[in-house]
Design an enzyme around this catalytic site. Structure first.
Site, PDB file in Angstrom:
ATOM      1  N   ASP A   1      84.406 -45.118  20.060  1.00  0.00           N
ATOM      2  CA  ASP A   1      85.215 -43.986  20.506  1.00  0.00           C
ATOM      3  C   ASP A   1      84.809 -43.558  21.917  1.00  0.00           C
ATOM      4  O   ASP A   1      85.656 -43.191  22.745  1.00  0.00           O
ATOM      5  CB  ASP A   1      85.057 -42.810  19.532  1.00  0.00           C
ATOM      6  CG  ASP A   1      85.458 -43.181  18.115  1.00  0.00           C
ATOM      7  OD1 ASP A   1      86.441 -43.929  17.965  1.00  0.00           O
ATOM      8  OD2 ASP A   1      84.783 -42.748  17.170  1.00  0.00           O
TER       9      ASP A   1
ATOM     10  N   HIS B   1      84.975 -40.729  12.866  1.00  0.00           N
ATOM     11  CA  HIS B   1      85.411 -42.005  13.443  1.00  0.00           C
ATOM     12  C   HIS B   1      86.768 -42.420  12.880  1.00  0.00           C
ATOM     13  O   HIS B   1      86.968 -43.552  12.463  1.00  0.00           O
ATOM     14  CB  HIS B   1      84.352 -43.076  13.168  1.00  0.00           C
ATOM     15  CG  HIS B   1      84.660 -44.419  13.777  1.00  0.00           C
ATOM     16  ND1 HIS B   1      84.917 -44.586  15.122  1.00  0.00           N
ATOM     17  CD2 HIS B   1      84.765 -45.649  13.227  1.00  0.00           C
ATOM     18  CE1 HIS B   1      85.143 -45.856  15.360  1.00  0.00           C
ATOM     19  NE2 HIS B   1      85.080 -46.532  14.235  1.00  0.00           N
TER      20      HIS B   1
END
Length: 332
Positions: A151, A179
């Site tokens: 990310d 996530h």
């Protein structure tokens, strides 16, 4: 001597991840495990002229025990990939069972190793791993990590594109939360160097791309796979940082999904995120693993506060799902 292990080494993430670890001067021994093809991947990698000795094992003949015994760091990308139309939650039933069984092996054969969970959905598989380790009385919160580095890698890359910067590696954007989808909260207001979107539309599009970058890859691969190469890079990036910190290098801070009550500084973060036990924040790494969690939430923008609210709501259910899975598995 550092022994690194990859569980799920023959898969789309496992193979490039194993290649990167084989090339690392920090790794002396690399043990690979999968239900198929692990010895073949190991044989292939063993021809590369770097120092790491490579072995590969299958489940037969106590393969998991042979793989894990003596491990210092265990990276788990095992599981099925996402397909078009699938959310990370759709993967839960299959991947939860896989992670559960593999972490059982970690608890038995290398309970003091660092454990890095890549298998999706990370928001749920990390709590499962924690519950398994607790059951065996070997849970060390400083040594269990959910790998959310992708990310941050995506945030740096996408911000660089919008800002017209040539080198994404020179841009740092803190990403907190979890996530998956809305649980991913990029803190654009804290980007280094400073970055300001031109308008709300550009900001919203950028945040959505960071949150749902995985979908972009799934669609582009037209059903043949998910984000494997970028995930392998991000997983290795975190593993390498952890190995450097374990060897004594100072000042290493990486984002990761950790058990807040067991990490210094985690209590402050926990108060800021509605009491969640697991949350991804930048964490200072040290010889024992997670040395200190940092709290970037106090200075977020008003828009980011709204993103955080949605993140907390989603994460709460994800974490509980993982904990409940372990409770049900224990009854079997």
């Amino acid at each position: 001597m550092v022994k690194a292990v990859v569980l799920g080494a023959a898969g789309g993430i496992g193979q490039p991840l194993s290649l990167l670890l084989k090339n690392s001067p920090l790794v002396d021994e690399l043990a690979l495990y999968d239900v198929v093809n692990a010895p073949g991947v190991a044989a292939d990698l063993s021809h590369i002229s770097t120092k790491a000795k490579v072995t590969g094992f299958l489940p037969a003949d106590d393969g998991l025990e042979k793989t894990l015994t003596g491990a210092d760091i265990v990276v788990i990308p095992a599981g099925i990939p996402r397909k078009p139309g699938m959310t990370r939650d759709d993967l839960f039933k299959i991947n939860a069972g896989i992670v559960h069984d593999l972490v059982e092996g970690v608890a038995k054969f290398c309970p003091k190793a660092f454990v890095l969970v890549i298998s999706n959905p990370v928001n749920s598989t990390v709590p499962i791993a924690a519950e398994v380790l607790k059951r065996h009385n070997v849970f060390d919160p400083k040594k269990l990590f959910g790998v959310t580095s992708l990310d941050v890698v995506r945030a740096s890359t996408f911000v660089a594109t919008v800002a017209g910067k040539a080198d994404p590696s020179q841009i740092t954007v803190p990403v907190v939360g979890g996530h998956s989808g809305e649980t991913i909260v990029p803190l654009l207001s804290q980007a280094t160097p400073a970055f300001s979107p031109k308008n709300d539309e550009e900001r919203d599009a950028l945040i959505k791309r960071i949150q749902f970058g995985g979908d972009e890859v799934v669609q582009a691969k037209q059903g043949t796979g998910s984000a494997t190469l970028s995930m392998a890079y991000a997983g290795f990036k975190f593993a390498e940082a952890l190995l450097k910190a374990a060897a004594g290098e100072k000042g290493i801070v990486e984002p990761t999904f950790v058990y807040l009550p067991g990490v210094e500084g985690g209590a402050e973060v926990q108060k800021a995120v509605g009491g969640l036990d697991f949350f991804a924040v930048p964490v200072e790494l040290g010889p024992e693993g997670a040395a200190k969690a940092t709290n970037p939430i106090g200075s977020i923008s008003e828009h980011e506060k709204k993103l955080l609210e949605a993140c907390i709501s989603g994460l709460k259910g994800n974490i509980q799902k993982g904990v409940e899975f372990k409770k049900e598995a224990s009854k079997l």
